[in-house]
Design a protein around this motif. Structure first.
Motif, PDB file in Angstrom:
ATOM      1  N   ALA A 143      -3.472  -2.544   7.054  1.00  0.00           N
ATOM      2  CA  ALA A 143      -4.468  -3.478   6.523  1.00  0.00           C
ATOM      3  C   ALA A 143      -5.250  -4.077   7.681  1.00  0.00           C
ATOM      4  O   ALA A 143      -4.825  -4.027   8.833  1.00  0.00           O
ATOM      5  CB  ALA A 143      -3.770  -4.575   5.737  1.00  0.00           C
ATOM      6  N   MET A 144      -6.410  -4.655   7.352  1.00  0.00           N
ATOM      7  CA  MET A 144      -7.289  -5.164   8.391  1.00  0.00           C
ATOM      8  C   MET A 144      -6.626  -6.251   9.237  1.00  0.00           C
ATOM      9  O   MET A 144      -6.870  -6.353  10.425  1.00  0.00           O
ATOM     10  CB  MET A 144      -8.568  -5.718   7.760  1.00  0.00           C
ATOM     11  N   LYS A 155     -11.441   1.175   8.597  1.00  0.00           N
ATOM     12  CA  LYS A 155     -10.027   1.529   8.460  1.00  0.00           C
ATOM     13  C   LYS A 155      -9.922   2.910   7.839  1.00  0.00           C
ATOM     14  O   LYS A 155     -10.917   3.471   7.389  1.00  0.00           O
ATOM     15  CB  LYS A 155      -9.286   0.494   7.626  1.00  0.00           C
ATOM     16  N   LEU A 156      -8.715   3.451   7.826  1.00  0.00           N
ATOM     17  CA  LEU A 156      -8.532   4.777   7.258  1.00  0.00           C
ATOM     18  C   LEU A 156      -7.644   4.683   6.031  1.00  0.00           C
ATOM     19  O   LEU A 156      -6.795   3.797   5.927  1.00  0.00           O
ATOM     20  CB  LEU A 156      -7.928   5.714   8.298  1.00  0.00           C
ATOM     21  N   THR A 157      -7.858   5.590   5.114  1.00  0.00           N
ATOM     22  CA  THR A 157      -7.099   5.562   3.869  1.00  0.00           C
ATOM     23  C   THR A 157      -6.184   6.773   3.797  1.00  0.00           C
ATOM     24  O   THR A 157      -6.607   7.906   4.011  1.00  0.00           O
ATOM     25  CB  THR A 157      -8.045   5.526   2.661  1.00  0.00           C
ATOM     26  N   LEU A 158      -4.945   6.470   3.516  1.00  0.00           N
ATOM     27  CA  LEU A 158      -3.939   7.501   3.422  1.00  0.00           C
ATOM     28  C   LEU A 158      -3.902   8.061   2.004  1.00  0.00           C
ATOM     29  O   LEU A 158      -4.115   7.327   1.050  1.00  0.00           O
ATOM     30  CB  LEU A 158      -2.597   6.851   3.730  1.00  0.00           C
ATOM     31  N   ALA A 196       0.805  -1.224   0.000  1.00  0.00           N
ATOM     32  CA  ALA A 196       0.000   0.000   0.000  1.00  0.00           C
ATOM     33  C   ALA A 196       0.840   1.278   0.000  1.00  0.00           C
ATOM     34  O   ALA A 196       0.296   2.365  -0.148  1.00  0.00           O
ATOM     35  CB  ALA A 196      -0.937  -0.005   1.195  1.00  0.00           C
ATOM     36  N   THR A 220      -4.098   3.269   9.078  1.00  0.00           N
ATOM     37  CA  THR A 220      -4.011   3.026   7.634  1.00  0.00           C
ATOM     38  C   THR A 220      -3.476   1.619   7.356  1.00  0.00           C
ATOM     39  O   THR A 220      -3.271   1.248   6.210  1.00  0.00           O
ATOM     40  CB  THR A 220      -3.091   4.059   6.948  1.00  0.00           C
TER      41      THR A 220
END
Lengths: 257, 640
Positions: free
Chosen positions: B242-243, B282-285, B78, B240
């Motif tokens: 992964a799960m 989750k959060l996305t960067l 990612a 950010t």
């Protein structure tokens, strides 16, 4: 403002359930209410699972990890389309706002002979690794490499190689193909390496080995329907398949000589 | 004084000669004997995959474990921005020395000089290796590699592959691994999670893994164990990461005697997409390159509910440009994050939640045209729109900081070996190179340096310097570890309470974010240390896991990880409480200058804190490794 619309809808979910590997599965209906349209599709499934756990039922198993559209772990056939209705988007990046209040959504696993179901929506895609093991690499050991700028690469080739290298290995191409062909996946790796000077040395052996492995694993052939390209979340083009076929032909002729 | 339990084993000699001297002095394993050694590698991200392929190339037998369905999916994938190296291709004055210096300074003088210098030294080999593998880096029209400036660096040293550098580097390492699977030197064990480390005669000699498909516990023995399992940012629930990213492998090694260094050093990244509701998983960067052209602002008025387009220029506070006139929007990550929190705490945050700030491209679009902005950031703008349903070409983006990376990790010496003999730790899972703050584009560099160019030498030295008795998994130590793991899972299954692991994890995350997040103070940390055991008790009394152990059981997997986070979180809070200074990503509100900037305390805290486990519910011991700076001149960071 979309990001915080506060809108809630109801969904009728029809989900494929299979308790474990090797047994028969069935479709099960679930009604899910009060679903925020800001949720991602997988957050909607999280919500369903939270409800199932509370009710003492087995939650729905599905693969996912990065939830940023890059790891390739998520899958799902959503109303018959791999990764659902949004173009060039993985399931984890699909949002509930793309669905209507009261809509029925059919959710099934990626199906192919080479992708056995492990549980519910989770399938085994290790056959794709097997194709790479057959030859999807450059035989370079750490320590061998010359200076990175020793061999210039025409920018256009580098860009085309990058287009092909963007494949996330999710298997949507296989799942959406009537023949369960893995040609788009295989050709993406072959193209990336064939376009770069570093990959040229082994190009002929590579294409022969990878195509042979693909056939052995039970993946079908390409009949030019282009369903793979339409379903690919990374926009991998079928021109890669044409390039693979050219590489294959050249390699076969060379091998016969 | 440094604890006598911590010997960093830094080689003698001037800094630029240390690594070469060390390699020369290292013992070698005869080429024909390498096939007699087996190595377990847990994790197949950049560090694990590069170590696996390189050790296999040398002739060792490698067992590579990953929790995903394929080694290609690890979360290194990612990383967007790029990878640093000191090639100096742009001819702009870069050097190994400068990269070393910037990294030590960026880490706020809390990293070990010798390790960082070595990292800078091997950085160039990494780029050569990756290009050789067929990684399609960006190139200029002459066909040569393109570089960009990243994270406020004064030179252009970042190599990149569109916005997908991590993915392309991981696929390169993965392809090298696959080459060695074909040669028979690597065996991939996917969908398996390490649940116990096995020690025989005080050396790491194997692991117990849970097969996530069948639920069976499996025993594996080896001559050394390498952990490359990434960071533990998911202790905050929302991050950010992964799960499935988790801290269990390193935490269980900690419980077996591996010291945990600087657990409180967490990086909070300023440019993430804000939270949209309680359903958030989750959060996305978004790449921080956005700060090169975007201007960050909030309203000057508290509780301003106007749409951003209705807020006139005179009511806007471009607070970074105001406070830091020379760096403006390009201040380091920790400074940008903290200031965003400050304006939101002040009641001036944007959006319905008030927990975001604007990142505005209006002026850049006016200056360069929409096409130029689209070319530079098109994929990020698309991603933003897909997630938020807001068009960033028409109005400003909204961003908020999120947990992104953990600089802390298992303590390792110069050889990357932990305090357990034969247990090596690579990449984000160790603590070694980034000090209290990691610079952009340095995580990929460190993961690959550890795997391709450091562990192959130091592991060989370990093998050649020691005698190894033959063991197999019939050994008692394996039976004991197996039983322990079985008991752990059975215990989880028999709680039969009412709450899901996810639900309890969210509760932990809220406490961590509130009290062990961007701003930390004594009262808050004490509160966290009081709260966490209560959540742990709730977990062990009220957890509900449906299904069975001998099948795919995602809830059981999650529960195992949350059980560890619930203990690790307390360690993070304790470490933060003990470190009564501000440095890098660790901001203690009591330790700030008159201008509200972080105030380091070199007299008392110029050390690595390494924690030694003492048993359940006992306070761990905090050891110190003093840091000495012989080659870098220590200074207070200033971005005004």
């Amino acid at each position: 403002m979309g990001g915080n619309s506060g809108k809630k809808i109801s969904l009728n979910l029809k989900i494929y359930r299979q308790e474990r590997k090797g047994i028969k599965g069935k479709m099960v209906d679930y009604l899910l209410t009060e679903v925020s349209t800001d949720m991602s599709f997988l957050e909607m499934l999280d919500m369903l699972n939270e409800k199932l756990i509370k009710d003492g039922e087995d939650p729905v198993a599905f693969d996912h990890d990065c939830r940023e559209g890059i790891c390739g772990m998520c899958s799902l056939m959503i109303n018959g389309e791999a990764h659902g209705p949004e173009k060039e988007t993985t399931t984890c990046q699909l949002h509930v706002r793309k669905f209507r209040d009261g809509q029925t959504i059919v959710i099934e696993p990626f199906r192919a002979k080479a992708f056995p179901v492990l549980k519910d929506l989770m399938v085994d895609r290790s056959a794709l690794d097997e194709i790479i093991i057959a030859g999807g690499f450059v035989s370079l050991n750490a320590g061998n490499a010359p200076d990175a700028n020793a061999t210039p690469v025409p920018r256009n080739n580098a860009e085309l190689a990058m287009d092909a290298a963007a494949c996330v290995g999710c298997g949507a191409c296989v799942a959406s193909c009537a023949n369960a062909s893995a040609m788009l996946f295989t050709s993406a790796k072959i193209s990336q390496l064939a376009l770069l000077p570093q990959g040229k040395v082994e190009a002929r052996k590579r294409v022969l080995d990878m195509v042979k492995k693909m056939d052995e694993l039970g993946f079908g052939n390409c009949t030019n329907e282009a369903e793979c390209e339409a379903s690919c979340p990374k926009g991998i083009k079928i021109t890669n398949i044409a390039r693979m076929n050219r590489e294959f032909l050249t390699a076969t002729i060379a091998a016969n000589n | 004084m440094s604890s006598n339990k911590l010997d960093a084993k830094i080689p003698e000699g001037p800094i630029e000669k240390k690594w070469d001297n060390h390699i020369f002095k290292s013992k070698l394993v005869n080429p024909a004997n390498k096939r007699n050694y087996r190595v377990i590698i847990v994790g197949t991200g950049l560090a694990g995959a590069s170590a696996a392929s390189t050790l296999a190339e040398l002739g060792y037998n490698v067992l590579a474990f990953c929790i995903q369905d394929s080694p290609r999916r690890a979360h290194s994938i990612a990383a967007q921005g790029g990878i640093n190296a000191a090639k100096n291709y742009p001819n702009d004055g870069d050097s190994v020395w400068r990269l070393f210096y910037d990294t030590v300074k960026g880490g706020d003088y809390r990293a070990r000089e010798a390790n960082v210098y070595r990292l800078a030294q091997v950085s160039n080999n990494i780029i050569d290796q990756c290009v050789g593998q067929g990684v399609p880096f960006a190139r200029d029209y002459g066909g040569y590699l393109d570089n960009r400036s990243f994270g406020g660096a004064q030179v252009s040293r970042t190599f990149y592959a569109r916005g997908q550098t991590g993915q392309q580097l991981l696929l390169g390492a993965y392809s090298s691994m696959m080459k060695e699977v074909k040669s028979g030197k690597i065996k991939i064990l996917a969908r398996r999670e390490m649940v116990e480390l096995v020690k025989v005669n005080n050396r790491a000699r194997g692991i117990i893994a849970r097969n996530l498909t069948t639920g069976e516990l499996e025993k594996y023995s080896a001559d050394a164990v390498i952990l490359a399992t990434g960071g533990y940012g998911n202790a905050y629930y929302l991050s950010t990461n992964a799960m499935a990213s988790n801290g269990s492998a390193i935490y269980r090694a900690y419980k077996q005697g591996a010291f945990f260094a600087n657990p409180c050093f967490t990086q909070i990244h300023p440019t993430c997409i804000p939270i949209s509701g309680t359903h958030q998983s989750k959060l996305t960067l978004m790449s921080e390159s956005l700060r090169n052209d975007g201007r960050i602002w909030v309203s000057k008025k508290k509780g301003d509910t106007r749409a951003p387009s209705d807020i006139p220029e005179e009511d806007r506070d471009y607070y970074l440009e105001r406070i830091y006139p020379s760096f403006g929007n390009l201040v380091p990550r920790d400074v940008a994050s903290r200031n965003a929190k400050k304006v939101c705490d002040d009641g001036r945050g944007a959006g319905a939640s008030g927990l975001s700030v604007y990142l505005d491209f209006k002026d850049a679009i006016k200056r360069d045209g929409e096409n130029v902005i689209k070319e530079k950031y098109g994929n990020l703008f698309d991603m933003y729109e897909r997630i938020t349903d807001e068009n960033p070409y028409r109005g400003p983006m909204r961003i908020y900081p999120a947990v992104h990376y953990t600089m802390g990790g298992l303590w390792v010496d110069y050889n990357l070996m932990s305090t357990i003999e034969g247990l090596f730790v690579l990449g984000e899972a160790n603590f070694s190179d980034h000090g209290a703050n990691r610079l952009g584009a340095s995580a990929l560099m460190q993961g690959l340096a550890d795997g391709y160019f450091i562990i192959p030498y130091t592991l060989g030295n370990y093998f050649a310097s020691n005698k190894f008795e033959k063991i197999n998994t019939d050994n008692n130590a394996f039976t004991e570890a197996f039983d322990k793991a079985q008991k752990f899972f059975n215990k989880l299954m028999t709680i039969k309470g009412a709450r899901s692991a996810e639900d309890i994890h969210k509760q932990l995350g809220r406490v961590m974010w509130e009290y062990v997040g961007m701003g930390r103070n004594e009262a808050g940390l004490k509160k966290a240390i009081a709260e966490i055991p209560k959540i742990r008790e709730e977990f062990w009394n009220n957890l509900k896991i449906p299904g069975e152990t001998n099948n795919v059981n995602v809830e059981l997997e999650k529960a195992g990880r949350v059980a560890d986070f619930l203990e690790m979180a307390e360690l993070m809070a304790m470490d933060a409480l003990e470190r009564k200074e501000s440095c890098g990503g660790h901001f203690r509100e009591e330790a700030q200058t008159e201008e509200n900037e972080a105030k380091r305390d070199d007299a008392n805290f110029s050390h690595v804190a390494a924690w030694e486990y003492q048993g359940d519910n006992k306070t761990p011991i905090r050891h110190k490794e003093e840091l000495t700076f012989e080659d870098v001149k220590i200074a207070q960071r200033s971005y005004k």
